[in-house]
Design a protein around this motif. Structure first.
Motif, PDB file in Angstrom:
ATOM      1  N   PRO A 337      10.318 -10.735  25.773  1.00 33.44           N
ATOM      2  CA  PRO A 337      10.553  -9.877  24.605  1.00 33.44           C
ATOM      3  C   PRO A 337      11.026 -10.606  23.346  1.00 33.44           C
ATOM      4  O   PRO A 337      11.120  -9.979  22.306  1.00 33.44           O
ATOM      5  CB  PRO A 337      11.627  -8.913  25.107  1.00 33.44           C
ATOM      6  N   GLY A 413       3.710 -11.878  23.338  1.00 36.39           N
ATOM      7  CA  GLY A 413       4.997 -11.228  23.542  1.00 36.39           C
ATOM      8  C   GLY A 413       4.992 -10.432  24.832  1.00 36.39           C
ATOM      9  O   GLY A 413       3.957  -9.912  25.250  1.00 36.39           O
ATOM     10  N   GLY A 414       6.155 -10.341  25.478  1.00 38.80           N
ATOM     11  CA  GLY A 414       6.278  -9.519  26.681  1.00 38.80           C
ATOM     12  C   GLY A 414       5.377  -9.998  27.786  1.00 38.80           C
ATOM     13  O   GLY A 414       5.304 -11.195  28.081  1.00 38.80           O
ATOM     14  N   ASP A 415       4.671  -9.061  28.401  1.00 38.63           N
ATOM     15  CA  ASP A 415       3.688  -9.391  29.439  1.00 38.63           C
ATOM     16  C   ASP A 415       2.292  -9.283  28.821  1.00 38.63           C
ATOM     17  O   ASP A 415       2.020  -8.357  28.062  1.00 38.63           O
ATOM     18  CB  ASP A 415       3.818  -8.400  30.610  1.00 38.63           C
ATOM     19  N   VAL A 418       0.437  -5.859  29.366  1.00 32.59           N
ATOM     20  CA  VAL A 418       0.988  -4.577  28.948  1.00 32.59           C
ATOM     21  C   VAL A 418       0.682  -4.415  27.462  1.00 32.59           C
ATOM     22  O   VAL A 418       1.348  -5.020  26.606  1.00 32.59           O
ATOM     23  CB  VAL A 418       2.509  -4.489  29.206  1.00 32.59           C
ATOM     24  N   PHE A 419      -0.344  -3.670  27.153  1.00 37.72           N
ATOM     25  CA  PHE A 419      -0.775  -3.448  25.769  1.00 37.72           C
ATOM     26  C   PHE A 419      -0.870  -4.757  24.996  1.00 37.72           C
ATOM     27  O   PHE A 419      -0.501  -4.823  23.822  1.00 37.72           O
ATOM     28  CB  PHE A 419       0.169  -2.479  25.046  1.00 37.72           C
ATOM     29  N   THR A 443       8.245  -7.802  30.319  1.00 36.21           N
ATOM     30  CA  THR A 443       7.717  -6.875  29.318  1.00 36.21           C
ATOM     31  C   THR A 443       8.833  -6.124  28.596  1.00 36.21           C
ATOM     32  O   THR A 443       9.844  -5.740  29.199  1.00 36.21           O
ATOM     33  CB  THR A 443       6.746  -5.865  29.963  1.00 36.21           C
ATOM     34  N   SER A 444       8.640  -5.887  27.300  1.00 43.06           N
ATOM     35  CA  SER A 444       9.615  -5.129  26.526  1.00 43.06           C
ATOM     36  C   SER A 444       9.716  -3.701  27.041  1.00 43.06           C
ATOM     37  O   SER A 444      10.714  -3.034  26.825  1.00 43.06           O
ATOM     38  CB  SER A 444       9.234  -5.134  25.046  1.00 43.06           C
ATOM     39  N   LEU A 496       5.795   2.573  23.640  1.00 38.21           N
ATOM     40  CA  LEU A 496       5.629   1.373  22.816  1.00 38.21           C
ATOM     41  C   LEU A 496       4.733   1.726  21.635  1.00 38.21           C
ATOM     42  O   LEU A 496       3.935   2.680  21.713  1.00 38.21           O
ATOM     43  CB  LEU A 496       4.982   0.240  23.642  1.00 38.21           C
ATOM     44  N   MET A 497       4.858   0.977  20.588  1.00 35.32           N
ATOM     45  CA  MET A 497       4.016   1.170  19.393  1.00 35.32           C
ATOM     46  C   MET A 497       4.072   2.623  18.911  1.00 35.32           C
ATOM     47  O   MET A 497       3.043   3.212  18.584  1.00 35.32           O
ATOM     48  CB  MET A 497       2.557   0.775  19.711  1.00 35.32           C
ATOM     49  N   VAL A 523      15.154   1.297  20.667  1.00 32.87           N
ATOM     50  CA  VAL A 523      15.655  -0.079  20.591  1.00 32.87           C
ATOM     51  C   VAL A 523      14.704  -0.872  19.695  1.00 32.87           C
ATOM     52  O   VAL A 523      13.528  -1.032  20.024  1.00 32.87           O
ATOM     53  CB  VAL A 523      15.709  -0.765  21.972  1.00 32.87           C
ATOM     54  N   ALA A 526      14.559  -5.757  20.244  1.00 33.90           N
ATOM     55  CA  ALA A 526      15.321  -5.997  21.481  1.00 33.90           C
ATOM     56  C   ALA A 526      15.428  -7.497  21.764  1.00 33.90           C
ATOM     57  O   ALA A 526      14.448  -8.226  21.679  1.00 33.90           O
ATOM     58  CB  ALA A 526      14.651  -5.300  22.654  1.00 33.90           C
ATOM     59  N   PRO A 553       9.245  -4.168  15.663  1.00 28.76           N
ATOM     60  CA  PRO A 553       8.892  -3.611  16.971  1.00 28.76           C
ATOM     61  C   PRO A 553      10.037  -2.802  17.557  1.00 28.76           C
ATOM     62  O   PRO A 553      11.185  -3.226  17.525  1.00 28.76           O
ATOM     63  CB  PRO A 553       8.672  -4.871  17.814  1.00 28.76           C
ATOM     64  N   ALA A 554       9.693  -1.630  18.074  1.00 26.22           N
ATOM     65  CA  ALA A 554      10.715  -0.797  18.700  1.00 26.22           C
ATOM     66  C   ALA A 554      10.136  -0.105  19.919  1.00 26.22           C
ATOM     67  O   ALA A 554       8.937   0.141  19.993  1.00 26.22           O
ATOM     68  CB  ALA A 554      11.232   0.236  17.708  1.00 26.22           C
ATOM     69  N   VAL A 555      11.019   0.179  20.854  1.00 32.77           N
ATOM     70  CA  VAL A 555      10.667   0.887  22.077  1.00 32.77           C
ATOM     71  C   VAL A 555      11.507   2.151  22.120  1.00 32.77           C
ATOM     72  O   VAL A 555      12.681   2.132  21.740  1.00 32.77           O
ATOM     73  CB  VAL A 555      10.966  -0.036  23.292  1.00 32.77           C
TER      74      VAL A 555
HETATM   75  N1  SAH Z   1       2.835  -7.075  25.706  1.00 33.94           N
HETATM   76  C1  SAH Z   1       4.033  -6.594  25.047  1.00 33.94           C
HETATM   77  C2  SAH Z   1       3.779  -5.323  24.292  1.00 33.94           C
HETATM   78  C3  SAH Z   1       2.795  -5.472  23.183  1.00 33.94           C
HETATM   79  S1  SAH Z   1       2.576  -3.984  22.254  1.00 33.94           S
HETATM   80  C4  SAH Z   1       5.120  -6.427  26.097  1.00 33.94           C
HETATM   81  O1  SAH Z   1       4.844  -6.466  27.308  1.00 33.94           O
HETATM   82  O2  SAH Z   1       6.281  -6.311  25.717  1.00 33.94           O
HETATM   83  C5  SAH Z   1       3.776  -4.200  21.000  1.00 33.94           C
HETATM   84  C6  SAH Z   1       4.927  -3.252  21.209  1.00 33.94           C
HETATM   85  O3  SAH Z   1       5.830  -3.809  22.140  1.00 33.94           O
HETATM   86  C7  SAH Z   1       5.758  -3.014  19.974  1.00 33.94           C
HETATM   87  O4  SAH Z   1       5.180  -2.047  19.137  1.00 33.94           O
HETATM   88  C8  SAH Z   1       7.028  -2.522  20.581  1.00 33.94           C
HETATM   89  O5  SAH Z   1       6.900  -1.189  20.993  1.00 33.94           O
HETATM   90  C9  SAH Z   1       7.131  -3.360  21.839  1.00 33.94           C
HETATM   91  N2  SAH Z   1       7.986  -4.543  21.658  1.00 33.94           N
HETATM   92  C10 SAH Z   1       7.613  -5.822  21.830  1.00 33.94           C
HETATM   93  N3  SAH Z   1       8.663  -6.643  21.648  1.00 33.94           N
HETATM   94  C11 SAH Z   1       9.717  -5.876  21.372  1.00 33.94           C
HETATM   95  C12 SAH Z   1      11.082  -6.122  21.113  1.00 33.94           C
HETATM   96  N4  SAH Z   1      11.585  -7.368  21.104  1.00 33.94           N
HETATM   97  N5  SAH Z   1      11.893  -5.067  20.880  1.00 33.94           N
HETATM   98  C13 SAH Z   1      11.408  -3.820  20.903  1.00 33.94           C
HETATM   99  N6  SAH Z   1      10.134  -3.531  21.158  1.00 33.94           N
HETATM  100  C14 SAH Z   1       9.292  -4.529  21.390  1.00 33.94           C
END
Ligand code: SAH
Length: 571
Positions: A337, A413-415, A418-419, A443-444, A496-497, A523, A526, A553-555
């Motif tokens: 994240p 970013g993240g996994d 996952v999107f 993943t976030s 997400l998104m 969040v 994050a 970016p927010a969740v």
């Molecule tokens: N593959 C990524 C997601 C990509 S889609 C994962 O697994 O995390 C992009 C979305 O991820 C953003 O719009 C937001 O909703 C979320 N996101 C990614 N990084 C973030 C962070 N550090 N804090 C909050 N939301 C995050």
């Protein structure tokens, strides 16, 4: 699983061959299940030949191998002969690819094994009164000799011997008699000669014979010869470790001071040149068998082996990607994240070994500062709905860099799955015939909540969690989400998104049965220093997030788990 081929250089000693074969069997047993298939073969002198070992693996359907040189130090065999033999196998089997692992030493497991061999020779006599002569094979490559000196030092360190001195049985000084005489003049009374050799062979026999001669000439000295490292579990575990490293793409060879790379007094002719056939004039019988083994115009590692001239400029280590210059690959790596230390160990290792990094805006960009000098960074910054490098352009860049023989990391970013459009990139590479692997990430969708003190599931509170893209709002013709079902469900929903759509989504969920007072946590950023959170009721989250200026970016996490927040969230 990637099959393993263990490559030996061959020996005239029947005992040495037996030990090698038994050792391959031991690796097979110890790997049981964890590793697809193990074979071993020799590049010259002994049976089975490498070509049979590779042929057996190919017959069993393997097309991708890890090849490990069974050598203690990187010298002529590890840098030149074995890569050249492997390259010939690749020519023989179209479609076969392999990763070439690094030599076994130095490694703590080896130092411990040597210590045990010395102790066995001591049979209870004290270490403090014992000098050890660690005898390496000896090479015309000063870097390889320096490795033996390093192991001697590491073996001495903290183990209580009077001292450990390196010596060499061939090609380098001090010789066995010279190092023994040196120890005698330092005042040694008891000396254990420890051969730094894996298995039996002509040279270990010579070490024993020379030690016996020296002992006979100096009856006042107690000179003993320790056993070889031999076929043992520790060695098998080390091979499995090197195999795992190679699979991760970590194939660094320790040759920062290699004469092919760095100007050394007396070796000016080697700088920038490819590794050339080495000659062991003092080897038994007809030398090393080079006459026939290398007499087929194979160019002996030119373009296949050490190749400092070619790889030297790419990186600060020997890029002994034995596949030749056009065997790049792509790793699609989930970076987590945001914080630099939430990437996986495997992802980090691939990043360390990368030639090119193609990075997203939400990837852990702090890691870029730690890349080796000269690594090319391609910014695929994908600002949501803003200007972006199109996915096709990203795919094309990944394929082009890999085809140019580079190790490419696609840092996301993240996994990646996952999107993250990670699988589109994998498919594009596969379609182009480029070797590609995926490294999962944190993943976030799960981590953002955790970093804000909220578990996405909790016993007795939520037994399901649904991760949803808010990119397309409810009612959008392309939406694949069953919003009504999410409204009826009672577990956790992670959006997400959804910064722009959360209000609309909340309304639809309430419409289909979610309690309007369901707590929702937003969040933003994050894991970053600027992490922000906002909590509100489901029927108020849209307005609250807008009022508080929550931006990407927010969740958004909604459901009863939000009430469990362990941090000081507003009530
Ligand atoms: N593959 C990524 C997601 C990509 S889609 C994962 O697994 O995390 C992009 C979305 O991820 C953003 O719009 C937001 O909703 C979320 N996101 C990614 N990084 C973030 C962070 N550090 N804090 C909050 N939301 C995050």
């Amino acid at each position: 699983m990637t099959a393993l081929v263990i490559v030996g250089h061959g020996t005239r000693s029947a005992a040495g061959v037996e030990q090698f074969v038994a050792f391959v069997e031991r690796v097979r047993r110890r790997a049981a299940g964890a590793l697809g298939d193990v074979e071993g073969g020799f590049i010259e002198l002994s049976r089975p030949p490498l070509t049979d070992a590779v042929g057996a693996l190919v017959d069993r359907g393997h097309r991708s191998l890890v090849a490990l040189p069974l050598v203690l130090t990187a010298a002529g065999h590890g840098k030149g002969d074995i890569p050249a033999a492997l390259a010939r196998e690749r020519e023989r089997h179209p479609g076969l690819s392999y990763v070439y692992g690094r030599p076994l030493g130095p490694h703590p497991l080896l130092h411990t094994a040597l210590e045990q061999r010395v102790d066995a020779a001591l049979a209870g006599d004290d270490r403090a009164g014992t000098w050890v002569a660690l005898i390496g094979r000896g090479s015309t490559d000063p870097d390889a000799n320096a490795e033996v000196a390093k192991v001697a030092r590491l073996l001495w360190e903290g183990r209580g011997y009077a001292g450990v001195e390196p010596g060499f049985v061939s090609l380098a000084e001090p010789s066995v008699p010279a190092v023994l005489d040196r120890l005698r003049r330092l005042g040694a009374r008891r000396i254990v000669v420890a051969p730094y050799f894996l298995f039996a062979g002509v040279l270990p026999d010579r070490i024993a014979a020379q030690s016996a001669d020296f002992a006979a000439a100096h009856p006042d000295l107690d000179v003993r010869v320790a056993d070889l490292i031999g076929d043992c579990d520790a060695l098998a575990d080390l091979v499995l470790e090197r195999h795992a490293e190679a699979r991760r793409g970590d194939i660094r060879m320790n040759c920062d001071t290699c004469a092919y790379r760095v100007l050394m007094p007396g070796f000016a002719d080697k700088v920038g040149r490819p590794q050339t056939p080495h000659d062991h004039p003092d080897d038994p019988v007809d030398g090393h068998g080079h006459g026939h083994a290398h007499g087929h115009g194979h160019g002996h590692a030119h373009g296949h082996g050490h190749g400092h001239g070619r790889h030297g400029q790419v990186e600060g280590r020997c890029g002994h990607d034995a596949e030749g210059p056009h065997r790049g690959h792509v790793a699609v790596v989930g970076g987590g994240p945001g914080p630099e230390d939430l990437i996986t160990v495997r992802g980090r290792a691939l990043l360390d070994a990368a030639d090119v990094v193609v990075v997203d805006r939400l990837a852990p960009r702090g890691l870029l500062a730690g890349l080796r000098p000269g690594v090319e960074v391609v910014d695929a910054a994908k600002v949501p709905r803003g200007p972006s490098m199109g996915q096709d352009a990203i795919n094309a860049a990944l394929v082009a860099h890999a085809r140019a023989g580079r190790r490419v990391v696609r840092l996301k970013g993240g996994d990646p799955y996952v999107f993250g459009r990670g699988h589109e990139e994998v498919q594009a590479c596969a379609a182009a015939g480029v070797e590609v692997t995926v490294v999962p990430g944190v993943t976030s969708a799960v981590a953002a909540a955790a970093l804000a003190g909220v578990p996405v599931t909790h016993r007795g509170v939520a037994h399901d969690v649904t991760v949803v893209s808010g990119h397309l709002p409810p009612g959008h013709p392309d939406s694949l989400v069953d919003w009504a079902a999410l409204g009826r469900a009672r577990g956790t929903v992670v959006l997400l998104m959804a910064v722009d759509t959360v209000g609309k989504i909340a309304a639809v969920l309430v419409e289909h049965g979610r309690a309007p007072d369901t707590p929702v946590l937003a969040v933003q950023d994050a894991g970053h220093p600027g992490q922000r959170t906002v909590t509100a009721r489901l029927d108020e989250i849209g307005a609250a997030a807008a009022r508080e200026g929550i931006g990407p970016p927010a969740v958004f996490v909604l459901g009863p788990v939000v009430a469990l927040a362990s941090s000081d969230l507003p009530a």
